[in-house]
Scaffold this motif. Structure first.
Motif, mmCIF file in Angstrom:
data_model
loop_
_atom_site.group_PDB
_atom_site.id
_atom_site.type_symbol
_atom_site.label_atom_id
_atom_site.label_comp_id
_atom_site.label_asym_id
_atom_site.label_seq_id
_atom_site.Cartn_x
_atom_site.Cartn_y
_atom_site.Cartn_z
ATOM 1 N N PHE A 12 0.901 -1.125 -0.029
ATOM 2 C CA PHE A 12 0.027 -0.057 -0.076
ATOM 3 C C PHE A 12 0.851 1.242 0.049
ATOM 4 O O PHE A 12 0.655 2.323 -0.855
ATOM 5 N N ALA A 13 1.846 1.286 0.892
ATOM 6 C CA ALA A 13 2.865 2.430 0.919
ATOM 7 C C ALA A 13 3.268 2.603 -0.321
ATOM 8 O O ALA A 13 3.575 3.870 -0.871
ATOM 9 N N ILE A 14 3.969 1.639 -1.020
ATOM 10 C CA ILE A 14 4.672 1.724 -2.420
ATOM 11 C C ILE A 14 3.853 2.105 -3.421
ATOM 12 O O ILE A 14 4.206 3.034 -4.210
ATOM 13 N N ALA A 15 2.629 1.459 -3.214
ATOM 14 C CA ALA A 15 1.540 1.906 -4.337
ATOM 15 C C ALA A 15 0.998 3.478 -4.264
ATOM 16 O O ALA A 15 0.910 4.145 -5.405
ATOM 17 N N CYS A 16 1.064 3.902 -2.974
ATOM 18 C CA CYS A 16 0.681 5.378 -2.893
ATOM 19 C C CYS A 16 1.681 6.142 -3.617
ATOM 20 O O CYS A 16 1.415 7.235 -4.164
ATOM 21 N N GLY A 17 3.239 5.835 -3.189
ATOM 22 C CA GLY A 17 4.255 6.727 -3.996
ATOM 23 C C GLY A 17 4.188 6.730 -5.346
ATOM 24 O O GLY A 17 4.209 7.630 -6.098
ATOM 25 N N MET A 18 4.038 5.530 -5.970
ATOM 26 C CA MET A 18 3.808 5.357 -7.367
ATOM 27 C C MET A 18 2.536 6.130 -7.935
ATOM 28 O O MET A 18 2.617 6.720 -9.299
ATOM 29 N N ARG A 19 1.172 6.216 -7.301
ATOM 30 C CA ARG A 19 0.355 6.582 -7.403
ATOM 31 C C ARG A 19 0.638 8.353 -7.701
ATOM 32 O O ARG A 19 0.263 8.909 -8.549
ATOM 33 N N LEU A 20 1.109 8.785 -6.870
ATOM 34 C CA LEU A 20 1.570 10.089 -6.672
ATOM 35 C C LEU A 20 2.649 10.641 -7.843
ATOM 36 O O LEU A 20 2.619 11.752 -8.349
ATOM 37 N N ALA A 21 3.587 9.697 -7.828
ATOM 38 C CA ALA A 21 4.403 10.144 -8.956
ATOM 39 C C ALA A 21 3.811 10.181 -10.490
ATOM 40 O O ALA A 21 3.948 11.064 -11.201
ATOM 41 N N ARG A 22 2.858 9.065 -10.545
ATOM 42 C CA ARG A 22 1.888 9.131 -11.963
ATOM 43 C C ARG A 22 1.117 10.277 -12.213
ATOM 44 O O ARG A 22 1.096 10.899 -13.189
ATOM 45 N N PHE A 23 0.821 10.784 -10.986
ATOM 46 C CA PHE A 23 -0.201 12.185 -11.034
ATOM 47 C C PHE A 23 0.812 13.396 -11.547
ATOM 48 O O PHE A 23 0.163 13.972 -12.147
ATOM 49 N N ASN A 24 1.776 13.244 -10.864
ATOM 50 C CA ASN A 24 2.758 14.626 -11.262
ATOM 51 C C ASN A 24 3.173 14.527 -12.716
ATOM 52 O O ASN A 24 3.208 15.600 -13.533
ATOM 53 N N VAL A 25 3.424 13.299 -13.290
ATOM 54 C CA VAL A 25 3.730 13.146 -14.556
ATOM 55 C C VAL A 25 2.478 13.628 -15.609
ATOM 56 O O VAL A 25 2.609 14.204 -16.453
ATOM 57 N N LEU A 26 1.369 13.097 -15.154
ATOM 58 C CA LEU A 26 0.315 13.508 -16.042
ATOM 59 C C LEU A 26 -0.168 15.055 -16.086
ATOM 60 O O LEU A 26 -0.716 15.450 -16.897
ATOM 61 N N GLU A 27 0.324 15.424 -14.599
ATOM 62 C CA GLU A 27 -0.278 17.117 -14.482
ATOM 63 C C GLU A 27 0.693 17.776 -15.814
ATOM 64 O O GLU A 27 0.374 19.001 -15.932
ATOM 65 N N GLU A 28 1.879 17.350 -15.951
ATOM 66 C CA GLU A 28 2.918 17.868 -17.086
ATOM 67 C C GLU A 28 2.532 17.599 -18.356
ATOM 68 O O GLU A 28 3.230 17.982 -19.367
ATOM 69 N N ASP A 29 1.513 16.346 -18.896
ATOM 70 C CA ASP A 29 1.218 16.276 -20.024
ATOM 71 C C ASP A 29 0.630 17.048 -20.721
ATOM 72 O O ASP A 29 -0.991 17.132 -20.506
ATOM 73 N N GLN A 30 1.113 17.860 -21.501
ATOM 74 C CA GLN A 30 0.041 18.931 -22.512
ATOM 75 C C GLN A 30 -0.578 18.434 -23.745
ATOM 76 O O GLN A 30 -1.548 18.995 -24.066
ATOM 77 N N ASP A 31 -0.182 16.907 -24.138
ATOM 78 C CA ASP A 31 -1.027 16.373 -25.127
ATOM 79 C C ASP A 31 -2.363 15.783 -24.688
ATOM 80 O O ASP A 31 -3.029 15.256 -25.657
ATOM 81 N N ARG A 32 -2.491 15.650 -23.505
ATOM 82 C CA ARG A 32 -3.669 14.804 -22.794
ATOM 83 C C ARG A 32 -4.876 15.867 -22.983
ATOM 84 O O ARG A 32 -4.940 17.029 -22.862
ATOM 85 N N PRO A 33 -6.043 15.074 -23.674
ATOM 86 C CA PRO A 33 -7.210 15.932 -23.658
ATOM 87 C C PRO A 33 -7.538 16.682 -22.617
ATOM 88 O O PRO A 33 -7.674 15.972 -21.478
ATOM 89 N N THR A 34 -8.382 17.699 -22.932
ATOM 90 C CA THR A 34 -9.031 18.555 -21.486
ATOM 91 C C THR A 34 -9.818 17.875 -20.680
ATOM 92 O O THR A 34 -9.566 17.884 -19.496
ATOM 93 N N TRP A 35 -10.577 17.105 -21.673
ATOM 94 C CA TRP A 35 -11.720 16.401 -20.639
ATOM 95 C C TRP A 35 -11.209 15.424 -19.815
ATOM 96 O O TRP A 35 -11.934 15.180 -18.778
#
Length: 274
Positions: free
Chosen positions: A121-144
């Motif tokens: 659970f602790a490791i999954a939480c860290g991976m989840r947050l890392a992925r969130f940070n990456v997606l926040e910087e994704d400019q090609d992701r559709p707005t919706w």
């Protein structure tokens, strides 16, 4: 002689020097530090056997996490330093603290499988947050698609994974059999954190003016129930949230079909997080 490292500016290049930072810019980071203190205090209370206080401290950490970012935007005090600090704090508050509190209360009765579940659970939480940070910087992701989280968000995962404690506070005996059930439940929530499950965030919800008073009244009612009947309210909230997840997936699929996109959010290339 040229120094080996550049001078560190907490608010990015071109920003004010440390001694020139206005006091208002410190408040969001101060709240983040208080959230870390709350999460770590929850771990301490768990080691002391004060499990109700431990759960309350983790919930306070979750509340402060929701406040610091909004306060930073309100005060126009956002910074890269604050964003990174907030993300690291979330790993402690929503990954490490709930896992250790749950382990000290119940999962240790399951032996090594319980510890493995807590680690996952602790490791999954860290991976989840890392992925969130990456997606926040994704400019090609559709707005919706920004209206949906990819996987269960970390704060929600922390509140949900502590369901065995809520049930115990309501009278359920924490037996060895319950420990193995709690272990399996913890592993399931860990996988939900890192899954590609589209979870509606509610960021784009707009409340009609004629219903504003009803919404305020509903929020006040929920807070009063949470204060008066905390464990009943939290148990019911977890149940409602888990029921909500399939409806979120169905809503995403319909929206994706309408927009002509793939049925599931794009996965994140692990190399992009390096």
């Amino acid at each position: 002689m040229t120094p080996p490292f550049k001078k560190f500016e907490a608010h990015g290049s071109g920003g004010p020097r440390i001694r020139e930072i206005p006091l208002r810019l410190m408040f969001p980071n101060l709240i983040t530090v208080l959230a870390i203190c709350a999460g770590l205090s929850g771990i301490r209370f768990a080691f002391e056997g004060r499990f109700e206080s431990a759960v309350v401290m983790v919930l306070i950490a979750a509340f402060l996490d929701g406040v610091d970012g909004r306060l930073a935007r309100l005060l126009k005090a956002t910074s890269k330093f604050g964003a990174q600090m907030d993300s690291l704090a979330d790993v402690i508050n929503f990954g490490v603290a709930p896992a250790l509190v749950l382990y000290a209360f119940l999962l240790d009765r399951a032996g090594s499988p319980g510890w493995i579940a807590a680690l996952l659970f602790a490791i999954a939480c860290g991976m989840r947050l890392a992925r969130f940070n990456v997606l926040e910087e994704d400019q090609d992701r559709p707005t919706w698609q920004g209206e949906y989280f990819v996987g269960v968000p970390a704060p929600a995962g922390a509140v949900v994974v502590m369901l065995p404690l809520y049930l115990s506070f309501l009278g359920l005996e924490p037996t060895n059999y319950a420990a193995f059930i709690g272990t399996a439940f913890t592993v399931i929530i860990a996988f939900l954190l890192v899954s590609r499950l589209p979870v509606y965030s509610g960021k784009s919800v707009k409340i009609p003016g004629d219903r504003m008073l009803l919404v305020i009244l509903a929020v006040v009612l929920y807070i009063l129930l949470l204060v008066s009947y905390p464990w009943y309210t939290l148990t019911a909230s977890v149940g409602v949230y888990l029921i909500f997840l399939p409806f979120s997936v169905r809503a995403y699929s319909r929206r994706a079909k309408k927009e002509g996109e793939a049925e599931l959010p794009p996965d994140v290339d692990a190399r992009s997080s390096e």
